[in-house]
Write a protein that holds these residues in place. Structure first.
Motif, mmCIF file in Angstrom:
data_model
loop_
_atom_site.group_PDB
_atom_site.id
_atom_site.type_symbol
_atom_site.label_atom_id
_atom_site.label_comp_id
_atom_site.label_asym_id
_atom_site.label_seq_id
_atom_site.Cartn_x
_atom_site.Cartn_y
_atom_site.Cartn_z
ATOM 1 N N SER A 1 0.867 -1.186 0.000
ATOM 2 C CA SER A 1 0.000 0.000 0.000
ATOM 3 C C SER A 1 0.894 1.224 0.000
ATOM 4 O O SER A 1 2.062 1.143 0.382
ATOM 5 C CB SER A 1 -0.879 0.047 1.254
ATOM 6 N N GLY A 2 0.326 2.353 -0.401
ATOM 7 C CA GLY A 2 1.070 3.605 -0.311
ATOM 8 C C GLY A 2 1.543 3.838 1.113
ATOM 9 O O GLY A 2 0.916 3.388 2.067
ATOM 10 N N THR A 3 2.667 4.563 1.265
ATOM 11 C CA THR A 3 3.341 4.563 2.569
ATOM 12 C C THR A 3 2.734 5.484 3.613
ATOM 13 O O THR A 3 2.907 5.245 4.797
ATOM 14 C CB THR A 3 4.850 4.858 2.409
ATOM 15 N N SER A 4 2.026 6.529 3.208
ATOM 16 C CA SER A 4 1.416 7.427 4.195
ATOM 17 C C SER A 4 0.332 8.253 3.524
ATOM 18 O O SER A 4 0.289 8.354 2.299
ATOM 19 C CB SER A 4 2.467 8.370 4.804
ATOM 20 N N SER A 5 -0.509 8.850 4.333
ATOM 21 C CA SER A 5 -1.529 9.759 3.806
ATOM 22 C C SER A 5 -0.902 10.888 3.016
ATOM 23 O O SER A 5 -1.364 11.247 1.931
ATOM 24 C CB SER A 5 -2.322 10.385 4.953
ATOM 25 N N GLY A 6 0.144 11.469 3.562
ATOM 26 C CA GLY A 6 0.780 12.609 2.913
ATOM 27 C C GLY A 6 1.337 12.243 1.549
ATOM 28 O O GLY A 6 1.122 12.955 0.561
ATOM 29 N N VAL A 7 2.071 11.124 1.487
ATOM 30 C CA VAL A 7 2.644 10.727 0.201
ATOM 31 C C VAL A 7 1.526 10.357 -0.771
ATOM 32 O O VAL A 7 1.587 10.676 -1.956
ATOM 33 C CB VAL A 7 3.652 9.570 0.383
ATOM 34 N N HIS A 8 0.483 9.701 -0.257
ATOM 35 C CA HIS A 8 -0.640 9.359 -1.143
ATOM 36 C C HIS A 8 -1.263 10.612 -1.736
ATOM 37 O O HIS A 8 -1.513 10.706 -2.941
ATOM 38 C CB HIS A 8 -1.694 8.547 -0.379
ATOM 39 N N GLU A 9 -1.499 11.583 -0.872
ATOM 40 C CA GLU A 9 -2.124 12.819 -1.337
ATOM 41 C C GLU A 9 -1.198 13.571 -2.294
ATOM 42 O O GLU A 9 -1.657 14.261 -3.200
ATOM 43 C CB GLU A 9 -2.490 13.685 -0.118
ATOM 44 N N SER A 10 0.100 13.413 -2.088
ATOM 45 C CA SER A 10 1.032 14.082 -3.023
ATOM 46 C C SER A 10 0.836 13.553 -4.441
ATOM 47 O O SER A 10 0.985 14.296 -5.411
ATOM 48 C CB SER A 10 2.484 13.879 -2.578
ATOM 49 N N GLN A 11 0.494 12.286 -4.549
ATOM 50 C CA GLN A 11 0.316 11.696 -5.878
ATOM 51 C C GLN A 11 -1.001 12.133 -6.523
ATOM 52 O O GLN A 11 -1.063 12.389 -7.720
ATOM 53 C CB GLN A 11 0.415 10.169 -5.790
ATOM 54 N N SER A 12 -2.074 12.201 -5.710
ATOM 55 C CA SER A 12 -3.342 12.661 -6.291
ATOM 56 C C SER A 12 -3.251 14.138 -6.655
ATOM 57 O O SER A 12 -3.730 14.572 -7.710
ATOM 58 C CB SER A 12 -4.498 12.414 -5.316
ATOM 59 N N ARG A 13 -2.603 14.933 -5.818
ATOM 60 C CA ARG A 13 -2.510 16.375 -6.060
ATOM 61 C C ARG A 13 -1.563 16.701 -7.196
ATOM 62 O O ARG A 13 -1.774 17.666 -7.941
ATOM 63 C CB ARG A 13 -2.044 17.088 -4.778
ATOM 64 N N LEU A 14 -0.494 15.914 -7.306
ATOM 65 C CA LEU A 14 0.443 16.142 -8.404
ATOM 66 C C LEU A 14 -0.296 16.038 -9.740
ATOM 67 O O LEU A 14 -0.190 16.912 -10.600
ATOM 68 C CB LEU A 14 1.580 15.119 -8.326
ATOM 69 N N TRP A 15 -1.069 14.987 -9.920
ATOM 70 C CA TRP A 15 -1.776 14.813 -11.189
ATOM 71 C C TRP A 15 -2.933 15.796 -11.323
ATOM 72 O O TRP A 15 -3.169 16.350 -12.398
ATOM 73 C CB TRP A 15 -2.280 13.368 -11.309
ATOM 74 N N GLU A 16 -3.642 16.024 -10.222
ATOM 75 C CA GLU A 16 -4.800 16.928 -10.308
ATOM 76 C C GLU A 16 -4.377 18.369 -10.566
ATOM 77 O O GLU A 16 -4.926 19.026 -11.459
ATOM 78 C CB GLU A 16 -5.607 16.866 -8.996
ATOM 79 N N ASN A 17 -3.393 18.846 -9.788
ATOM 80 C CA ASN A 17 -3.061 20.270 -9.832
ATOM 81 C C ASN A 17 -1.832 20.602 -10.665
ATOM 82 O O ASN A 17 -1.915 21.384 -11.613
ATOM 83 C CB ASN A 17 -2.877 20.807 -8.408
#
Lengths: 501, 501
Positions: B286-302
């Motif tokens: 699984s992804g390693t943390s909430s922060g790193v996970h969100e970095s991936q969704s935000r990178l593509w989104e924003n």
């Protein structure tokens, strides 16, 4: 005893819920799962089934059932509690008699033969599956032998899906039915062919889908407690008594497959939706046998859905949905087309009259295999001979002959096919009983009103779940044992008129 | 040791598969389940979670981890096996420290407060939820106290989703970010309003759906191993590394919600789809943390999806999909509209610049609640004060104020919000690292080509799953610790140009 009964229910509910979770994994696999998900899904399904099986064969469950036995026997035999203990005990005793290592071998073999069959069938290569089928016959015989004391070796296998039915009861019944059907098929074959071409015009999926949903909603299928999705091989599946789903497939060049498939599955589903909520997640909370289940799908599909009265109401609506495609097609022409009788090679697309001949051929052949009177290597020839004598057609190959059905190549030989024809026979007997109780039902059908019939089925059949065996239920509902006559009379009346016999 | 390692993997896989089955039950509940199915589904979900929890806290698992400890320590610290034992031990020790009866009380309370909140929110009745929220704060403190030795009482709660992060590290980071954002927000507020009206014309669902799927397929979301379905509250969910699904919702009067929501969820999903297959159904998968996970969704989104370059490629296609609706709307006007900055009350619909202020407000307030510096009864007033000072807006009621988010009313107070802003900060730092490695990435984005960026993320972030903590991963990927500067620079460059600051 109250406490022990609660413990029993809790244990049974856990088994029921694990099986329901497994069912959802299967449903998803058959409807929405992306292709890549298959491997992990197989592993996860295996785990849930294993956990359910461990709990189903837990000696503590047996001890609890033993402890409850005197209490259950002190209650009226048809009380919910007595029935629960009785049916739970029956299932427990079935489960514990089969050794775990045998189950593992059987499961492994079933996976193997299915893979071989799936590859060999398109190649028409019966020789490739024959050794595996021999092993299936052997394992089926071993399975039966875990239940000694049977009159016929197929009886324990039949018990799994049609508890209480026996070869001794079914064989003469099917022989009788066969002798009545063959002359009908021959007489019909002398008639001019029916025009069915308009059923194969282009019928867009959306229209077919919406029309099917409208039909089953009127029949009484409850969308608050179910839904329909698309799949390759349609089925009905239950996750709880409050969530019973159906699936279908739509071909745009065939108006009937999705429509009657949808009605058929809704018949299975209305049965489960109608079971008494007190039986939720217990062994009583399912239809009582394959035969009775099939009687419900067939009753709605054929006795209702392929009747002239039904289409008096629905045909104008169908024409509204597909005005161009059905332009100039009269109700009579449509009614004749959806009831065309024509001997063919493929069971699943057979008409009402010939369908049972397909089943009886398979039933007879599997008994011969289990008895040792027929060798697997001689099966294709025996199959061809029976299709020629019973239906007047000869499979040009094994692909659409002995290899056509999945059953022998994914399950056991014996115990599965009889339910289809028992269901057809019972569908007429139950429908007759409903009409005896409410003679206005046929007129209601012609008016698009199905509440009376649905209510009668719910009250007399659905709500009992598995409280009563099929034989007990037939006795309660019709005042006597299963009888062939209502079904024969139904076929004679309907097809006699259609084909002016 | 080989054998013990195999046993460990088998035990972990069983836990993983039970959780995956529970996830499928949840997915179905959120997408297709008919309303009537809710009660049984809750029971079945509870059972699967209980079975998973029993196995996660099984002392035999602890003994196995103990036995494997010396072996794991003899291996290179970044070997798969050492990481597996380390992460499995961490999760085991987290799980066993929480008493079962506390978990039961917490779960019961969470169900209760959620029900109260769902009823009280539309009524704007904070007084009704306040006593329940007090209990949540109390239970959150108790939860933290199962992990003694913390520097700040929120640290153990943060560990659940952002392992290794602490209040000591986050508080100054967030304070710094806040001080940089507030002047930007104020400066932007002095600009004339942006025309966003054309984003709210009528955009039929089918077109939005197809366009979104086309976008994420080009980004690299793999439909062989995933799919998108409709739901009310979008989420990403994984049933195995080979089946990672996303969900979305479509409003026909809003072009952006489904589109950017789809890209956001695909970012989460591509992370999970890209994890090394050897980690399937283990704690490393699984992804390693909430922060790193969100970095991936935000990178593509924003950073990708809301960039001018991205729309150089996609805008002509969007105009082809919606020619009437976007007639006369230039690329510049469109780019400005999708990047409108406007302080508002609602976190989930906030723009890139103000979003983090919403998070920081919540983070600060929950620390104050946990520290005991803020009483629940004073929370609405504290909320209003902070919205006024940080965003220049004042909630007219508690419904769209302190009661707007589900988190505090369905989980704990503390430990959940920080990940959103950590993710935004990391998204820029990771993107910078990718562009440093491959300076051609921005031009590739403008040409609709995302393989290089996706490949870099897969190689450097995705494939590792949870092998490394967030801090270790940031160090490996960027050569140093988490830094605010890349994010601030990104915001200044982008919004400085957009708003001519």
């Amino acid at each position: 005893m109250e406490k022990k009964l609660e413990e029993l229910k809790a244990r049974l509910m856990e088994i029921g819920d694990l099986n329901a979770a497994a069912a959802l994994l299967f449903w998803d696999q058959s409807t929405y799962m992306p292709p890549g998900g298959a491997e992990a899904r197989g592993r996860q399904l295996g785990l849930l089934k294993q956990l359910a099986h461990e709990r189903s064969t837990d000696p503590a469950l047996g001890a609890l059932l033993d402890a409850l036995q005197p209490y259950a026997e002190s209650l009226p035999a048809d009380s919910d509690e007595a029935c629960l203990v009785r049916v739970a005990r029956r299932e427990y005793e079935q489960a514990v008699r089969i050794p775990a290592d045998f189950m593992a071998r059987l499961t492994q073999h079933q996976t193997q033969i299915y893979t071989v069959w799936a590859a060999a069938r398109p190649e028409n290569d019966f020789a490739a599956v024959a050794p595996y089928l021999e092993k299936t016959v052997d394992l089926s015989r071993q399975m039966a032998d875990f239940f000694p004391g049977y009159a016929h070796i197929a009886d324990p296998l039949i018990d799994f899906s049609d508890y209480g039915m026996t070869v001794a009861a079914i064989r003469p019944l099917f022989a009788d039915l066969r002798e009545r059907l063959r002359p009908m098929v021959e007489a019909i074959a002398g008639n001019p062919p029916v025009d069915v071409s308009f059923l194969h015009r282009h019928f867009p999926e959306d229209g077919q889908w919406a029309f099917g949903l409208d039909v089953i909603e009127r029949l009484g299928y409850d969308f608050e407690h179910g839904r329909q999705d698309k799949t390759h091989h349609p089925f009905t599946i239950k996750f709880s008594l409050d969530d019973v789903r159906i699936t279908t497939r739509v071909h745009e060049d065939d108006l009937t497959e999705a429509l009657f498939g949808t009605i058929h599955e809704s018949g299975h589903a209305m049965y489960e939706q109608g079971i008494d909520r007190h039986f939720e997640a217990t062994p009583l909370g399912s239809g009582t046998s394959s035969g009775v289940h099939e009687s419900q799908s067939r009753l709605w599909e054929n006795l209702v859905g392929r009747s002239r009265r039904f289409w008096q109401f629905f045909y104008p609506r169908l024409q509204e949905t597909f005005p161009k495609q059905l332009e100039g097609v009269t109700l009579d022409a449509f009614y004749q087309a959806i009831n065309e009788v024509k001997p063919s090679l493929i069971r699943t697309s057979a008409d009402e009259v010939t369908y049972n001949l397909h089943i009886i051929i398979r039933f007879d052949l599997e008994l011969a295999l289990l008895e040792g009177d027929l060798a697997v290597r001689d099966l294709p020839e025996a199959w061809r001979a029976r299709y020629q004598s019973d239906l007047g057609v000869t499979p040009p190959d094994d692909k659409d002959g002995v290899m056509q059905d999945i059953h022998w190549y994914a399950g056991m030989v014996g115990g599965e096919f009889q339910g289809y024809t028992l269901g057809n026979i019972l569908s007429a007997q139950f429908f007759d009983a409903a009409v005896s109780a409410h003679p206005e039902i046929p007129e209601q059908i012609a008016a698009g009103s199905f509440g009376q019939l649905h209510g009668w089925l719910r009250e007399n059949i659905y709500r009992h779940g598995s409280k009563f065996t099929a034989a007990e239920l037939v006795e309660r509902v019709t005042g006597g044992p299963m009888r062939l006559e209502p079904y024969i009379r139904y076929l004679h009346d309907k097809f006699g008129e259609l084909y002016e016999l």
